[in-house]
Design a protein around this motif. Structure first.
Motif, PDB file in Angstrom:
ATOM      1  N   HIS A  48      39.847  47.870  80.315  1.00  7.30           N
ATOM      2  CA  HIS A  48      38.583  48.253  79.689  1.00  7.30           C
ATOM      3  C   HIS A  48      39.028  48.117  78.079  1.00  7.30           C
ATOM      4  O   HIS A  48      38.237  47.537  77.241  1.00  7.30           O
ATOM      5  N   ASN A  49      40.256  48.889  77.573  1.00  7.69           N
ATOM      6  CA  ASN A  49      40.375  48.677  76.086  1.00  7.69           C
ATOM      7  C   ASN A  49      40.874  47.310  75.936  1.00  7.69           C
ATOM      8  O   ASN A  49      40.439  46.867  74.598  1.00  7.69           O
ATOM      9  N   PHE A  50      41.314  46.436  76.548  1.00  8.49           N
ATOM     10  CA  PHE A  50      41.761  45.045  76.335  1.00  8.49           C
ATOM     11  C   PHE A  50      40.583  44.271  76.183  1.00  8.49           C
ATOM     12  O   PHE A  50      40.062  43.639  75.202  1.00  8.49           O
ATOM     13  N   THR A  51      39.473  44.536  77.024  1.00  8.72           N
ATOM     14  CA  THR A  51      38.398  43.611  77.083  1.00  8.72           C
ATOM     15  C   THR A  51      37.382  44.248  75.719  1.00  8.72           C
ATOM     16  O   THR A  51      36.709  43.364  75.073  1.00  8.72           O
ATOM     17  N   ALA A  52      37.331  45.385  75.394  1.00  5.49           N
ATOM     18  CA  ALA A  52      36.747  46.023  74.481  1.00  5.49           C
ATOM     19  C   ALA A  52      36.938  45.452  73.059  1.00  5.49           C
ATOM     20  O   ALA A  52      36.388  44.909  72.120  1.00  5.49           O
ATOM     21  N   ALA A  53      38.422  45.343  73.032  1.00  4.95           N
ATOM     22  CA  ALA A  53      39.008  44.706  71.884  1.00  4.95           C
ATOM     23  C   ALA A  53      38.937  43.294  71.428  1.00  4.95           C
ATOM     24  O   ALA A  53      38.543  42.508  70.452  1.00  4.95           O
ATOM     25  N   ILE A  54      38.655  42.544  72.754  1.00  3.19           N
ATOM     26  CA  ILE A  54      38.474  41.050  72.782  1.00  3.19           C
ATOM     27  C   ILE A  54      37.086  41.084  72.208  1.00  3.19           C
ATOM     28  O   ILE A  54      36.845  40.151  71.340  1.00  3.19           O
ATOM     29  N   ILE A  55      36.099  41.723  72.715  1.00  2.00           N
ATOM     30  CA  ILE A  55      34.845  41.674  72.342  1.00  2.00           C
ATOM     31  C   ILE A  55      34.557  41.990  70.951  1.00  2.00           C
ATOM     32  O   ILE A  55      33.828  41.556  70.207  1.00  2.00           O
ATOM     33  N   ASP A  56      35.298  43.072  70.484  1.00  2.00           N
ATOM     34  CA  ASP A  56      35.311  43.362  69.296  1.00  2.00           C
ATOM     35  C   ASP A  56      35.480  42.494  68.228  1.00  2.00           C
ATOM     36  O   ASP A  56      34.985  42.163  67.178  1.00  2.00           O
ATOM     37  N   LEU A  57      37.024  41.931  68.423  1.00  2.00           N
ATOM     38  CA  LEU A  57      37.491  40.789  67.494  1.00  2.00           C
ATOM     39  C   LEU A  57      36.612  39.528  67.500  1.00  2.00           C
ATOM     40  O   LEU A  57      36.496  38.602  66.546  1.00  2.00           O
ATOM     41  N   PHE A  58      36.314  38.935  68.668  1.00  2.00           N
ATOM     42  CA  PHE A  58      35.984  37.597  68.923  1.00  2.00           C
ATOM     43  C   PHE A  58      34.295  37.540  69.416  1.00  2.00           C
ATOM     44  O   PHE A  58      33.585  36.472  69.431  1.00  2.00           O
ATOM     45  N   GLY A  59      33.745  38.650  69.597  1.00  2.00           N
ATOM     46  CA  GLY A  59      32.386  38.526  69.965  1.00  2.00           C
ATOM     47  C   GLY A  59      31.147  37.885  69.451  1.00  2.00           C
ATOM     48  O   GLY A  59      30.618  37.040  69.888  1.00  2.00           O
ATOM     49  N   ASP A  60      31.192  37.976  67.769  1.00  2.00           N
ATOM     50  CA  ASP A  60      30.279  37.409  67.047  1.00  2.00           C
ATOM     51  C   ASP A  60      30.582  35.744  67.132  1.00  2.00           C
ATOM     52  O   ASP A  60      29.306  35.040  67.165  1.00  2.00           O
ATOM     53  N   GLU A  61      31.616  35.070  67.315  1.00  2.00           N
ATOM     54  CA  GLU A  61      31.840  33.919  67.292  1.00  2.00           C
ATOM     55  C   GLU A  61      31.551  33.303  68.472  1.00  2.00           C
ATOM     56  O   GLU A  61      31.378  32.322  68.873  1.00  2.00           O
ATOM     57  N   TYR A  62      32.253  33.771  69.636  1.00  2.00           N
ATOM     58  CA  TYR A  62      32.460  33.226  70.909  1.00  2.00           C
ATOM     59  C   TYR A  62      31.343  33.920  72.048  1.00  2.00           C
ATOM     60  O   TYR A  62      31.035  33.319  73.071  1.00  2.00           O
TER      61      TYR A  62
END
Length: 111
Positions: A48-62
């Motif tokens: 959960h924490n890993f996917t939340a961080a990925i979404i937070d970091l890269f969500g706007d672009e990807y």
């Protein structure tokens, strides 16, 4: 590894490995217990924490809808590589298998 109050804790490497293995192999949180040595609930929290961080970091672009330029670029690349009209069949689930074993019939399709 010790945490901020001096207790033994799991390393960030263990936590990331647990999350990535769950994503890579599609297994449940209980499948990483022996390999990474952490429990099911901890593995679930790591994912959960890993996917939340990925979404937070890269969500706007990807993690956005494709633009017309994106689609045009992807269609062009696909056609260059021998896959015309690849949008909609990236997972190969829409292709007909010429030599598919009869015992697998329908197993790898969305029919």
């Amino acid at each position: 590894m010790e945490d901020a109050v001096g207790r033994r804790s799991l390393s960030p490497l263990q936590k990331c490995t647990a999350a990535i293995r769950q994503l890579a192999y599609g297994g449940g949180a209980d499948t990483v217990e022996e390999y990474v040595r952490l429990g099911e609930s901890t593995a679930r929290n790591c994912l959960h924490n890993f996917t939340a961080a990925i979404i937070d970091l890269f969500g706007d672009e990807y993690l956005r809808r494709s633009t017309p330029d994106d689609l045009e670029r992807l269609l062009h690349k696909g056609e260059e590589r021998g896959f015309p009209g690849m949008i909609g069949s990236i997972d190969c689930m829409h292709w007909e298998w010429k030599n598919c074993p009869t015992s697998w019939k329908g197993m790898y399709s969305r029919n």
